[in-house]
Each structure stands twice: as structure tokens, then as C-alpha cells.
Scaffold this active site. Structure first.
Site, PDB file in Angstrom:
ATOM      1  N   GLY A 261      24.702  11.861  26.110  1.00 56.90           N
ATOM      2  CA  GLY A 261      24.387  11.345  24.757  1.00 56.90           C
ATOM      3  C   GLY A 261      23.332  10.203  25.031  1.00 56.90           C
TER       4      GLY A 261
ATOM      5  N   GLY B 133      22.729   4.884  24.572  1.00 58.87           N
ATOM      6  CA  GLY B 133      22.455   5.728  25.687  1.00 58.87           C
ATOM      7  C   GLY B 133      20.889   5.605  26.141  1.00 58.87           C
TER       8      GLY B 133
ATOM      9  N   LYS C 229      38.396   7.914  19.674  1.00 53.94           N
ATOM     10  CA  LYS C 229      37.923   7.281  20.822  1.00 53.94           C
ATOM     11  C   LYS C 229      39.170   6.818  21.863  1.00 53.94           C
ATOM     12  CE  LYS C 229      34.264   6.209  21.981  1.00 53.94           C
ATOM     13  NZ  LYS C 229      33.069   6.813  22.573  1.00 53.94           N
TER      14      LYS C 229
ATOM     15  N   THR D 125      34.982   1.395  22.642  1.00 56.55           N
ATOM     16  CA  THR D 125      34.822   0.770  21.578  1.00 56.55           C
ATOM     17  C   THR D 125      35.804  -0.401  21.395  1.00 56.55           C
ATOM     18  OG1 THR D 125      34.488   0.367  19.195  1.00 56.55           O
ATOM     19  CG2 THR D 125      35.485   2.235  20.008  1.00 56.55           C
ATOM     20  N   ASP D 126      35.487  -1.597  21.144  1.00 55.49           N
ATOM     21  CA  ASP D 126      36.720  -2.875  20.658  1.00 55.49           C
ATOM     22  C   ASP D 126      37.632  -1.975  19.279  1.00 55.49           C
ATOM     23  OD1 ASP D 126      34.716  -2.742  18.709  1.00 55.49           O
ATOM     24  OD2 ASP D 126      34.380  -5.085  18.607  1.00 55.49           O
ATOM     25  N   GLU D 127      36.976  -1.248  18.746  1.00 59.69           N
ATOM     26  CA  GLU D 127      37.753  -0.568  17.446  1.00 59.69           C
ATOM     27  C   GLU D 127      39.096   0.062  17.936  1.00 59.69           C
ATOM     28  OE1 GLU D 127      35.839   1.271  14.252  1.00 59.69           O
ATOM     29  OE2 GLU D 127      33.983   0.046  14.415  1.00 59.69           O
TER      30      GLU D 127
ATOM     31  N   HIS E 103      39.593  -0.244   6.408  1.00 57.52           N
ATOM     32  CA  HIS E 103      38.475  -1.229   6.716  1.00 57.52           C
ATOM     33  C   HIS E 103      39.420  -2.293   7.557  1.00 57.52           C
ATOM     34  CE1 HIS E 103      34.585  -3.176   5.574  1.00 57.52           C
ATOM     35  NE2 HIS E 103      34.641  -3.185   6.902  1.00 57.52           N
TER      36      HIS E 103
ATOM     37  N   TYR F  86      37.463   7.825  13.495  1.00 61.60           N
ATOM     38  CA  TYR F  86      36.652   7.645  14.461  1.00 61.60           C
ATOM     39  C   TYR F  86      37.364   6.870  15.956  1.00 61.60           C
ATOM     40  CZ  TYR F  86      33.348   4.787  17.499  1.00 61.60           C
ATOM     41  OH  TYR F  86      32.799   4.137  18.447  1.00 61.60           O
TER      42      TYR F  86
HETATM   43  P1  NAD Z   1      24.748   7.434  18.676  1.00 56.85           P
HETATM   44  O1  NAD Z   1      25.361   7.859  17.561  1.00 56.85           O
HETATM   45  O2  NAD Z   1      23.420   6.402  18.414  1.00 56.85           O
HETATM   46  O3  NAD Z   1      24.357   8.426  19.718  1.00 56.85           O
HETATM   47  C1  NAD Z   1      25.257   9.326  20.016  1.00 56.85           C
HETATM   48  C2  NAD Z   1      24.524  10.455  21.015  1.00 56.85           C
HETATM   49  O4  NAD Z   1      25.483  11.507  21.507  1.00 56.85           O
HETATM   50  C3  NAD Z   1      23.488  11.321  20.104  1.00 56.85           C
HETATM   51  O5  NAD Z   1      22.440  11.267  20.939  1.00 56.85           O
HETATM   52  C4  NAD Z   1      23.872  12.684  20.228  1.00 56.85           C
HETATM   53  O6  NAD Z   1      23.235  13.507  19.829  1.00 56.85           O
HETATM   54  C5  NAD Z   1      24.856  12.940  21.209  1.00 56.85           C
HETATM   55  N1  NAD Z   1      26.058  13.736  20.873  1.00 56.85           N
HETATM   56  C6  NAD Z   1      26.951  13.804  19.936  1.00 56.85           C
HETATM   57  N2  NAD Z   1      28.035  14.559  20.118  1.00 56.85           N
HETATM   58  C7  NAD Z   1      27.479  15.260  21.275  1.00 56.85           C
HETATM   59  C8  NAD Z   1      28.094  16.255  22.206  1.00 56.85           C
HETATM   60  N3  NAD Z   1      28.948  16.821  21.508  1.00 56.85           N
HETATM   61  N4  NAD Z   1      27.346  16.737  23.301  1.00 56.85           N
HETATM   62  C9  NAD Z   1      26.575  15.956  23.427  1.00 56.85           C
HETATM   63  N5  NAD Z   1      25.834  15.006  23.044  1.00 56.85           N
HETATM   64  C10 NAD Z   1      26.438  14.514  21.926  1.00 56.85           C
HETATM   65  O7  NAD Z   1      25.870   6.534  19.496  1.00 56.85           O
HETATM   66  P2  NAD Z   1      25.692   5.133  19.952  1.00 56.85           P
HETATM   67  O8  NAD Z   1      25.862   4.170  18.701  1.00 56.85           O
HETATM   68  O9  NAD Z   1      24.599   4.860  20.955  1.00 56.85           O
HETATM   69  O10 NAD Z   1      27.113   4.874  20.734  1.00 56.85           O
HETATM   70  C11 NAD Z   1      27.073   5.383  22.078  1.00 56.85           C
HETATM   71  C12 NAD Z   1      28.493   5.266  22.536  1.00 56.85           C
HETATM   72  O11 NAD Z   1      28.933   3.939  22.701  1.00 56.85           O
HETATM   73  C13 NAD Z   1      29.548   6.025  21.930  1.00 56.85           C
HETATM   74  O12 NAD Z   1      30.615   6.573  22.633  1.00 56.85           O
HETATM   75  C14 NAD Z   1      30.337   4.940  20.641  1.00 56.85           C
HETATM   76  O13 NAD Z   1      31.379   5.169  20.735  1.00 56.85           O
HETATM   77  C15 NAD Z   1      29.965   3.738  21.644  1.00 56.85           C
HETATM   78  N6  NAD Z   1      30.027   2.329  21.084  1.00 56.85           N
HETATM   79  C16 NAD Z   1      29.075   2.165  20.266  1.00 56.85           C
HETATM   80  C17 NAD Z   1      28.885   1.126  19.487  1.00 56.85           C
HETATM   81  C18 NAD Z   1      27.935   0.682  18.464  1.00 56.85           C
HETATM   82  O14 NAD Z   1      27.982  -0.475  17.858  1.00 56.85           O
HETATM   83  N7  NAD Z   1      26.924   1.470  18.373  1.00 56.85           N
HETATM   84  C19 NAD Z   1      29.739  -0.244  19.984  1.00 56.85           C
HETATM   85  C20 NAD Z   1      30.749  -0.081  20.870  1.00 56.85           C
HETATM   86  C21 NAD Z   1      31.000   1.513  21.640  1.00 56.85           C
HETATM   87  O1  DAU Z   2      33.004  -2.422  16.994  1.00 51.18           O
HETATM   88  C1  DAU Z   2      32.345  -1.113  17.535  1.00 51.18           C
HETATM   89  C2  DAU Z   2      31.888  -0.093  16.639  1.00 51.18           C
HETATM   90  O2  DAU Z   2      30.877  -0.818  15.787  1.00 51.18           O
HETATM   91  C3  DAU Z   2      31.430   1.052  17.236  1.00 51.18           C
HETATM   92  O3  DAU Z   2      32.316   1.583  17.914  1.00 51.18           O
HETATM   93  C4  DAU Z   2      31.025   2.135  16.111  1.00 51.18           C
HETATM   94  O4  DAU Z   2      30.281   3.303  16.753  1.00 51.18           O
HETATM   95  C5  DAU Z   2      29.813   1.350  15.264  1.00 51.18           C
HETATM   96  O5  DAU Z   2      29.516   2.310  14.409  1.00 51.18           O
HETATM   97  C6  DAU Z   2      30.359   0.089  14.671  1.00 51.18           C
HETATM   98  O6  DAU Z   2      31.436   0.539  13.637  1.00 51.18           O
HETATM   99  P1  DAU Z   2      31.541  -0.318  12.476  1.00 51.18           P
HETATM  100  O7  DAU Z   2      32.478   0.461  11.515  1.00 51.18           O
HETATM  101  O8  DAU Z   2      31.842  -1.639  12.756  1.00 51.18           O
HETATM  102  O9  DAU Z   2      30.080  -0.628  12.295  1.00 51.18           O
HETATM  103  P2  DAU Z   2      29.099  -0.125  10.704  1.00 51.18           P
HETATM  104  O10 DAU Z   2      27.787  -0.858  11.076  1.00 51.18           O
HETATM  105  O11 DAU Z   2      29.563   1.159  10.157  1.00 51.18           O
HETATM  106  O12 DAU Z   2      30.038  -1.484   9.883  1.00 51.18           O
HETATM  107  C7  DAU Z   2      29.944  -2.858  10.287  1.00 51.18           C
HETATM  108  C8  DAU Z   2      30.464  -3.707   9.220  1.00 51.18           C
HETATM  109  O13 DAU Z   2      29.798  -3.478   7.934  1.00 51.18           O
HETATM  110  C9  DAU Z   2      31.963  -3.050   8.691  1.00 51.18           C
HETATM  111  O14 DAU Z   2      32.648  -4.170   8.233  1.00 51.18           O
HETATM  112  C10 DAU Z   2      31.580  -2.238   7.417  1.00 51.18           C
HETATM  113  C11 DAU Z   2      30.365  -2.964   6.809  1.00 51.18           C
HETATM  114  N1  DAU Z   2      29.421  -1.991   6.036  1.00 51.18           N
HETATM  115  C12 DAU Z   2      28.918  -1.052   6.870  1.00 51.18           C
HETATM  116  C13 DAU Z   2      28.148  -0.287   5.928  1.00 51.18           C
HETATM  117  C14 DAU Z   2      27.606   1.027   6.770  1.00 51.18           C
HETATM  118  C15 DAU Z   2      28.966  -2.331   4.642  1.00 51.18           C
HETATM  119  O15 DAU Z   2      29.556  -3.256   4.231  1.00 51.18           O
HETATM  120  N2  DAU Z   2      28.195  -1.521   4.128  1.00 51.18           N
HETATM  121  C16 DAU Z   2      27.653  -0.603   4.838  1.00 51.18           C
HETATM  122  O16 DAU Z   2      26.841   0.251   3.974  1.00 51.18           O
END
Ligand code: NAD
Ligand code: DAU
Length: 330
Positions: free
Chosen positions: A7, A13, A145, A116-118, A267, A141
Site C-alpha cells: 500500500g 504508505g 480492520k 486504526t483507532d476506529e 457515525h 471498514y
Molecule cells: P489510502 O486509501 O490512501 O491508500 C491505500 C493504498 O492501498 C492505495 O495505494 C491502494 O492502491 C492500496 N491497496 C488497496 N487495496 C490493495 C490490495 N488489495 N493490494 C495491494 N494494494 C492495495 O490509505 P491511507 O489513508 O494511506 O491508509 C493506510 C493505512 O493506514 C490503512 O491500513 C488505514 O486503515 C490506516 N489508517 C489510516 C488513517 C487515515 O486517517 N488515513 C488513520 C489510521 C489508520
Molecule cells: O480515525 C482513523 C480513521 O480516520 C482511518 O482509519 C480511516 O481510514 C480514515 O478514513 C478516517 O476515518 P473517518 O471516518 O474519521 O474520516 P473521514 O475523513 O471520512 O471523516 C472524518 C469526520 O468528518 C467524520 O466524523 C465524518 C465527517 N465527514 C466526513 C466527510 C467525508 C463529514 O462531515 N462530511 C464528509 O463529507
């Protein structure tokens, strides 16, 4: 070390791959390049790229050959997409993790699983999640996880695999696919488009800069213990409506862009992480939200060439229509 970053073409990543290369490690990236992945994220990062799916054992074994460790970022990550359709989430976030664990077992590799904290579910005011708290995932989701996390712990106990889990909070910064709250709202505001705020907008997220998240994962990779879980939280708990107002200020736009829309089903109201365990490994955050948010807005302002093609793509337009058209016309 030679490290397989699965990823690694996604948001966090790619920052992590850049960080490892800067530290002198060899990096192999295995990525399926789903809608969320892009080689543009790895611009200037010297690495060995393998296109492929973490569910496929042959591709995983080929990519892992000669590596010392796997750090797994590959996942389906967007909660709203998991509510519309969960199948890809189960496939990648559960079955894919199992494939990687089998590779770590047979090739005796260290395995760091980025979670994730979720998985803890939402919390009442005043409480923070600790690593041994029970899991209460609310969305497909976070349920997927949590399944991945439990598989990791089962492989440590049953097979003695050298594996551990990190659980990060809401991460922000450059190169985040423009579907998440901050990346969507910043780019919409820069284009004068509406900001669809779910429900009462009083949900609380704990914001963590992507560089601090990566520093925490790196510490866990180099110094964490097998079978342990490490929380990585920003310590910056802010209501969605408040962070939206900060986006309006930083983009020079006003409240008329905010649209109160129906709430996300299931939510979670609030997340909060206790990070004492990672702190004891020496983790120190470098970014406050007061510095990180303006820097992030600036990055999106200066890198339209990165996000405009994504937002104009057929995939993104179809997603936006599915997710928001009805909400925004109500
Ligand atoms: P992202 O959605 O930006 O990227 C995910 C990457 O994984 C992409 O490059 C996609 O092509 C690749 N991918 C998806 N399915 C795949 C598969 N089957 N095989 C190979 N590659 C694949 O994700 P992100 O926001 O960078 O999150 C990365 C990790 O961190 C995830 O595991 C997510 O659960 C975790 N995480 C994200 C957040 C956040 O706020 N973004 C917070 C806490 C944890
Ligand atoms: O907490 C870690 C997680 O944070 C990661 O594990 C997930 O991969 C990442 O997507 C993120 O999840 P959230 O659901 O918290 O993120 P999101 O940006 O989708 O939403 C953040 C907050 O904003 C949530 O309370 C929903 C709200 N929201 C989000 C969107 C996209 C809105 O009000 N409007 C929107 O259009």
C-alpha cells in the site's frame, strides 16, 4: 534493512516509503493501484515497485523475497465507501492481511500491521482508548480492520510470528486522496464548492499529522515488541464543525459554503487515544494542528496538478454523485 511497504502508493504508505529511503533503507512497494493509489505519490522516492494485490500469495512472495520486514498499509480505507459496499473491505483488510501473515510466517519476516483507532468504537467525553480495551467497530471498514488486527495477534500466539499492530488516529497532510474530511473540504473550498458536513457537525476526531504517524510506525518497526499494539494519536481533539471553520478561514472562504446534510449511518461521535505506550518508546510529535493545518492547506493550494485530475476523473465524479448528490439537493 530491506522493507516491503504494502500500500506504499497510497497516502500514509508513500510518506512512510519516503521516510525509510531517507533513513537509508531499501524499499520495495507492493500496491494494487486502486482508485486511492498513485505512483505520483512516490515521485522522487527511490524504490522497487511491484504492481499487485496483497491477496495474491505468489505476488506477495515475489515482492517479499530478500526483505527483512513487511509494513502493511494496503487497505480499503474510506468509511463511507464501506457503508455503500463492504466486499472489497473484507477481501483486502482481512483476507489480504492473512496472505501477508502467511508470508511473514514462512519467510520469518517482521510484520507491522497499520491499523486504526476506529476499531475501539466511539468514546464518551473524558475517556481515551488504551491498547487492551475491547473492540467495538461501528462500520464495515472498522469491523474489517479489527478482523485484520485479530488475525495478526493470532499469528503471534499460534505461529510465533514476529508481528505487531499500530493504531493511528485521523491522519492529515499532503497527498491524501480528496475524499476524506480535510482533503475534500480543503479542495472543495479552493474551488468554491459546498462542504457537506454530516449531522450536527459535533463529532470529534483526533488529528494526527502524517509525518508524526509515520514516525510512530517507524519506532514500532525498529523497537516494538511482537504481539504488542501501539496507539498513535495526535492529541488534537476537534469537532468537525470547528475544523471546517478553520478550513474556511485558511482558504479565504466563508460559512455560506457549509451544507448541513444527513448524518453518516452508524457515525462514531468521538475517538481519543492514550499514547503512553508509544511515548515510552521515545515517540515525539513534531506537528501541532495549528502549524500542520495551514501547511496542508498551502500544499493543496500549490499542488492542484496533483488533485485536480483525481477530482475530474470518471471514478471520482461517479463516487461524488453516489455519495453526495441526494444529500446536497435535500
Ligand atoms: P489510502 O486509501 O490512501 O491508500 C491505500 C493504498 O492501498 C492505495 O495505494 C491502494 O492502491 C492500496 N491497496 C488497496 N487495496 C490493495 C490490495 N488489495 N493490494 C495491494 N494494494 C492495495 O490509505 P491511507 O489513508 O494511506 O491508509 C493506510 C493505512 O493506514 C490503512 O491500513 C488505514 O486503515 C490506516 N489508517 C489510516 C488513517 C487515515 O486517517 N488515513 C488513520 C489510521 C489508520
Ligand atoms: O480515525 C482513523 C480513521 O480516520 C482511518 O482509519 C480511516 O481510514 C480514515 O478514513 C478516517 O476515518 P473517518 O471516518 O474519521 O474520516 P473521514 O475523513 O471520512 O471523516 C472524518 C469526520 O468528518 C467524520 O466524523 C465524518 C465527517 N465527514 C466526513 C466527510 C467525508 C463529514 O462531515 N462530511 C464528509 O463529507
Amino acid at each position: 534493512m530491506r522493507i516491503l511497504v504494502t500500500g506504499g502508493a497510497g497516502f500514509i504508505g508513500s510518506h512512510f516509503a519516503r521516510r525509510l529511503v531517507a533513513a537509508g533503507d531499501d524499499v520495495v512497494v507492493l500496491d494494487k493501484l486502486t482508485y486511492a493509489g498513485s505512483l505520483a505519490n512516490l515521485h522522487g522516492v527511490s524504490h522497487d515497485f511491484r504492481g499487485g494485490d496483497i491477496v495474491d500469495p505468489t505476488g506477495v512472495a515475489a515482492a517479499a523475497r530478500g526483505c527483512d520486514a513487511i509494513v502493511n498499509f494496503a487497505a480499503e480505507t474510506h468509511v463511507d465507501r464501506s457503508i455503500s459496499s463492504g466486499a472489497d473491505f473484507l477481501r483486502t483488510n482481512v483476507v489480504g492481511v492473512h496472505t501477508l501473515l502467511e508470508e511473514a510466517r514462512t519467510s520469518e519476516l517482521r510484520f507491522v500491521h497499520v491499523s486504526t483507532d476506529e476499531v475501539y468504537g466511539d468514546l464518551p467525553p473524558g475517556r481515551s482508548s488504551k491498547e487492551d480495551d475491547p473492540l467495538h467497530p461501528s462500520s464495515p471498514y472498522s469491523a474489517a480492520k479489527a478482523g485484520g488486527d485479530l488475525l495478526v495477534l493470532s499469528f503471534v500466539r499460534t505461529h510465533g510470528v514476529d508481528a505487531l499492530v499500530t493504531r493511528g488516529s485521523n491522519t492529515y497532510g499532503p497527498n491524501q486522496f480528496p475524499e476524506k474530511l480535510l482533503s475534500l473540504f480543503i479542495t472543495n473550498a479552493l474551488d468554491g464548492e459546498p462542504l457537506p458536513l454530516y449531522g450536527d457537525g459535533r463529532q470529534i476526531r483526533d488529528w494526527l499529522h502524517v509525518e508524526d504517524h509515520c514516525a510512530g510506525i517507524e519506532l514500532a518497526l525498529r523497537g516494538g515488541n511482537a504481539g504488542e499494539i501501539y496507539n498513535i494519536g495526535g492529541g488534537e481533539e476537534v469537532e468537525n464543525r470547528e475544523i471546517t471553520e478553520r478550513v474556511l478561514e485558511l482558504t479565504g472562504t466563508d460559512e455560506s459554503l457549509i451544507r448541513r446534510v444527513d448524518d453518516r449511518p452508524g457515525h462514531d461521535r468521538r475517538y481519543s487515544l492514550d499514547t503512553a505506550k508509544l511515548d515510552s518508546l521515545g515517540w515525539e510529535k513534531r506537528w501541532t494542528l495549528a502549524e500542520g493545518l495551514p501547511a496542508t492547506v498551502e500544499w493543496y493550494r500549490e499542488n492542484r496538478h496533483w488533485w485536480e485530475p483525481i477530482k475530474r476523473s470518471d471514478e471520482f465524479r461517479a463516487y461524488y454523485e453516489r455519495q453526495y448528490a441526494a444529500l446536497l439537493t435535500e
